[in-house]
Design a protein around this motif. Structure first.
Motif, PDB file in Angstrom:
ATOM      1  N   GLN A  58       0.823  -1.208   0.000  1.00 53.69           N
ATOM      2  CA  GLN A  58       0.000   0.000   0.000  1.00 53.69           C
ATOM      3  C   GLN A  58       0.857   1.258   0.000  1.00 53.69           C
ATOM      4  O   GLN A  58       0.529   2.243  -0.669  1.00 53.69           O
ATOM      5  CB  GLN A  58      -0.934  -0.024   1.209  1.00 53.69           C
ATOM      6  N   GLN A  59       1.963   1.247   0.737  1.00 53.74           N
ATOM      7  CA  GLN A  59       2.882   2.388   0.713  1.00 53.74           C
ATOM      8  C   GLN A  59       3.473   2.561  -0.683  1.00 53.74           C
ATOM      9  O   GLN A  59       3.694   3.694  -1.139  1.00 53.74           O
ATOM     10  CB  GLN A  59       3.985   2.187   1.744  1.00 53.74           C
ATOM     11  N   GLY A  60       3.714   1.439  -1.364  1.00 54.61           N
ATOM     12  CA  GLY A  60       4.206   1.506  -2.733  1.00 54.61           C
ATOM     13  C   GLY A  60       3.199   2.154  -3.670  1.00 54.61           C
ATOM     14  O   GLY A  60       3.560   2.922  -4.567  1.00 54.61           O
ATOM     15  N   TRP A  61       1.918   1.840  -3.466  1.00 51.45           N
ATOM     16  CA  TRP A  61       0.875   2.469  -4.287  1.00 51.45           C
ATOM     17  C   TRP A  61       0.833   3.971  -4.057  1.00 51.45           C
ATOM     18  O   TRP A  61       0.678   4.752  -5.007  1.00 51.45           O
ATOM     19  CB  TRP A  61      -0.482   1.851  -3.960  1.00 51.45           C
ATOM     20  N   LEU A  62       0.970   4.401  -2.813  1.00 55.81           N
ATOM     21  CA  LEU A  62       0.979   5.834  -2.528  1.00 55.81           C
ATOM     22  C   LEU A  62       2.178   6.517  -3.181  1.00 55.81           C
ATOM     23  O   LEU A  62       2.048   7.625  -3.713  1.00 55.81           O
ATOM     24  CB  LEU A  62       0.994   6.065  -1.009  1.00 55.81           C
ATOM     25  N   ARG A  63       3.330   5.864  -3.146  1.00 55.86           N
ATOM     26  CA  ARG A  63       4.506   6.439  -3.807  1.00 55.86           C
ATOM     27  C   ARG A  63       4.293   6.506  -5.316  1.00 55.86           C
ATOM     28  O   ARG A  63       4.702   7.476  -5.975  1.00 55.86           O
ATOM     29  CB  ARG A  63       5.751   5.602  -3.483  1.00 55.86           C
ATOM     30  N   GLU A  64       3.653   5.476  -5.854  1.00 54.50           N
ATOM     31  CA  GLU A  64       3.372   5.442  -7.296  1.00 54.50           C
ATOM     32  C   GLU A  64       2.452   6.590  -7.691  1.00 54.50           C
ATOM     33  O   GLU A  64       2.659   7.238  -8.733  1.00 54.50           O
ATOM     34  CB  GLU A  64       2.727   4.091  -7.647  1.00 54.50           C
ATOM     35  N   LEU A  65       1.463   6.875  -6.883  1.00 58.09           N
ATOM     36  CA  LEU A  65       0.554   7.981  -7.172  1.00 58.09           C
ATOM     37  C   LEU A  65       1.274   9.323  -7.051  1.00 58.09           C
ATOM     38  O   LEU A  65       1.066  10.231  -7.869  1.00 58.09           O
ATOM     39  CB  LEU A  65      -0.637   7.939  -6.209  1.00 58.09           C
ATOM     40  N   SER A  66       2.124   9.453  -6.051  1.00 61.89           N
ATOM     41  CA  SER A  66       2.830  10.716  -5.835  1.00 61.89           C
ATOM     42  C   SER A  66       3.768  11.033  -7.000  1.00 61.89           C
ATOM     43  O   SER A  66       3.996  12.210  -7.319  1.00 61.89           O
ATOM     44  CB  SER A  66       3.636  10.665  -4.533  1.00 61.89           C
ATOM     45  N   ALA A  67       4.281   9.994  -7.640  1.00 65.13           N
ATOM     46  CA  ALA A  67       5.237  10.199  -8.734  1.00 65.13           C
ATOM     47  C   ALA A  67       4.555  10.459 -10.076  1.00 65.13           C
ATOM     48  O   ALA A  67       5.207  10.910 -11.021  1.00 65.13           O
ATOM     49  CB  ALA A  67       6.146   8.977  -8.853  1.00 65.13           C
ATOM     50  N   ALA A  68       3.261  10.187 -10.173  1.00 66.87           N
ATOM     51  CA  ALA A  68       2.545  10.328 -11.446  1.00 66.87           C
ATOM     52  C   ALA A  68       2.055  11.754 -11.649  1.00 66.87           C
ATOM     53  O   ALA A  68       1.858  12.506 -10.693  1.00 66.87           O
ATOM     54  CB  ALA A  68       1.384   9.350 -11.505  1.00 66.87           C
ATOM     55  N   GLN A  69       1.847  12.115 -12.913  1.00 67.60           N
ATOM     56  CA  GLN A  69       1.387  13.454 -13.260  1.00 67.60           C
ATOM     57  C   GLN A  69       0.291  13.366 -14.328  1.00 67.60           C
ATOM     58  O   GLN A  69       0.240  12.417 -15.105  1.00 67.60           O
ATOM     59  CB  GLN A  69       2.546  14.303 -13.809  1.00 67.60           C
ATOM     60  N   GLY A  70      -0.559  14.399 -14.362  1.00 64.43           N
ATOM     61  CA  GLY A  70      -1.526  14.541 -15.441  1.00 64.43           C
ATOM     62  C   GLY A  70      -2.443  13.347 -15.628  1.00 64.43           C
ATOM     63  O   GLY A  70      -2.978  12.784 -14.660  1.00 64.43           O
ATOM     64  N   GLU A  71      -2.615  12.939 -16.887  1.00 59.25           N
ATOM     65  CA  GLU A  71      -3.499  11.823 -17.206  1.00 59.25           C
ATOM     66  C   GLU A  71      -3.006  10.515 -16.612  1.00 59.25           C
ATOM     67  O   GLU A  71      -3.808   9.649 -16.243  1.00 59.25           O
ATOM     68  CB  GLU A  71      -3.657  11.689 -18.726  1.00 59.25           C
ATOM     69  N   GLU A  72      -1.684  10.358 -16.521  1.00 63.31           N
ATOM     70  CA  GLU A  72      -1.145   9.134 -15.916  1.00 63.31           C
ATOM     71  C   GLU A  72      -1.580   9.045 -14.457  1.00 63.31           C
ATOM     72  O   GLU A  72      -1.939   7.967 -13.977  1.00 63.31           O
ATOM     73  CB  GLU A  72       0.378   9.125 -15.997  1.00 63.31           C
ATOM     74  N   TYR A  73      -1.578  10.177 -13.762  1.00 61.59           N
ATOM     75  CA  TYR A  73      -2.029  10.181 -12.369  1.00 61.59           C
ATOM     76  C   TYR A  73      -3.500   9.795 -12.288  1.00 61.59           C
ATOM     77  O   TYR A  73      -3.893   8.991 -11.432  1.00 61.59           O
ATOM     78  CB  TYR A  73      -1.823  11.563 -11.746  1.00 61.59           C
ATOM     79  N   GLU A  74      -4.323  10.352 -13.162  1.00 65.87           N
ATOM     80  CA  GLU A  74      -5.750  10.040 -13.145  1.00 65.87           C
ATOM     81  C   GLU A  74      -5.986   8.544 -13.343  1.00 65.87           C
ATOM     82  O   GLU A  74      -6.801   7.933 -12.644  1.00 65.87           O
ATOM     83  CB  GLU A  74      -6.478  10.832 -14.235  1.00 65.87           C
ATOM     84  N   ARG A  75      -5.280   7.969 -14.334  1.00 68.94           N
ATOM     85  CA  ARG A  75      -5.464   6.531 -14.613  1.00 68.94           C
ATOM     86  C   ARG A  75      -5.001   5.684 -13.434  1.00 68.94           C
ATOM     87  O   ARG A  75      -5.690   4.735 -13.030  1.00 68.94           O
ATOM     88  CB  ARG A  75      -4.708   6.138 -15.884  1.00 68.94           C
ATOM     89  N   LYS A  76      -3.853   6.006 -12.887  1.00 71.17           N
ATOM     90  CA  LYS A  76      -3.330   5.226 -11.766  1.00 71.17           C
ATOM     91  C   LYS A  76      -4.233   5.353 -10.543  1.00 71.17           C
ATOM     92  O   LYS A  76      -4.509   4.366  -9.849  1.00 71.17           O
ATOM     93  CB  LYS A  76      -1.907   5.670 -11.425  1.00 71.17           C
TER      94      LYS A  76
END
Length: 262
Positions: free
Chosen positions: A122-140
């Protein structure tokens, strides 16, 4: 005499063999290692009914969900790439704030220890979201949260169906409403990849699907409606007709303060 002894030995051997084969059948329910035996061994008595290992796991899962999904929702509100993402984040924060309070109250009454940190995944998912931007963030955001909610939805259903503990049953009812609301809001973002979810579920499935054969292009006749007979002085109302998905009404009384068991 030898023939008689030989026959007797054969008969005795057959009786022993049949008895050995039959014994596991009639005694299986009482043997150690059966599902019933495991259920009883993992359950503890409480004044609200037996508390099983599945019940305790459910409490932990509800707590863990809030520990990572609430900050994920908070992040979505602050970044707000679209209004739909912001609305989904709002529901995540409000829903898990409420559900976490209910889970902690139930855990306090039942004496179940809860975690204070999300899992490594779950911490990995939060890091993944924090690193994403724009449309990639929305999809993730939509995909990670929708997949997580879909998986816990199955556990909520199992617990609501099988638990013998009244506190856990009520929490499962509350969680059912909250999780369905979050699933609905996440799907409204338009960023959920349903093919990926279906393929992921199929990869872990072991049973063959069952049901009617695939359509052959010809529309089958419409079946007759199921209609009531006899007294029709009904007071309940059906759910709204299918249409655009809407948020689920999760209004319910505030949780009560923990009451010591006794």
């Amino acid at each position: 005499m030898r023939r008689i002894n030989g026959t007797a030995l054969i008969i005795a051997a057959l009786v022993v063999t049949v008895g050995a084969l039959a014994f596991p059948v009639w005694s299986y329910a009482d043997r150690s290692g059966t599902g019933q035996d495991n259920l009883n061994a993992s359950s503890v008595a409480t004044q609200w009914g037996p508390l099983s290992a599945t019940d305790r796991d459910f409490l932990v899962k509800v707590r863990l969900a809030g520990l990572w999904e609430l900050p994920a929702g908070q992040q979505a509100i602050e970044r707000a790439p679209t209004e739909a993402i912001k609305a989904a984040g709002d529901h995540l924060v409000v829903g898990h704030t409420d559900l976490d309070e209910r889970a902690r109250n139930v855990a306090a009454q039942l004496g179940v220890e809860l975690p204070n940190q999300p899992t490594e995944q779950q911490q990995g998912w939060l890091r993944e979201l924090s690193a994403a931007q724009g449309e990639e963030y929305e999809r993730k955001f939509a995909q990670l949260l929708r997949t997580a909610h879909g998986k816990v939805f199955a556990l909520v259903a199992e617990v609501r169906h099988t638990t013998r503990n009244t506190l856990i049953r009520q929490l499962a009812t509350d969680a059912n409403q909250t999780v369905l609301d979050h699933i609905t809001m996440l799907e409204q973002t338009g960023r959920v990849d349903f093919d990926a979810i279906a393929n992921g579920a199929a990869a872990g499935a072991t049973a063959s699907p069952s049901g009617p054969p695939p359509p052959d292009g010809n529309l089958p006749p419409s079946p007759p409606a199921v209609t009531p007979t006899g007294d029709q002085s009904f007071t309940s109302r059906p759910t709204p007709q299918p249409g655009a998905p809407t948020a689920v009404n999760t209004n319910r009384p505030a949780p009560q303060d923990p009451v010591p068991a006794g």
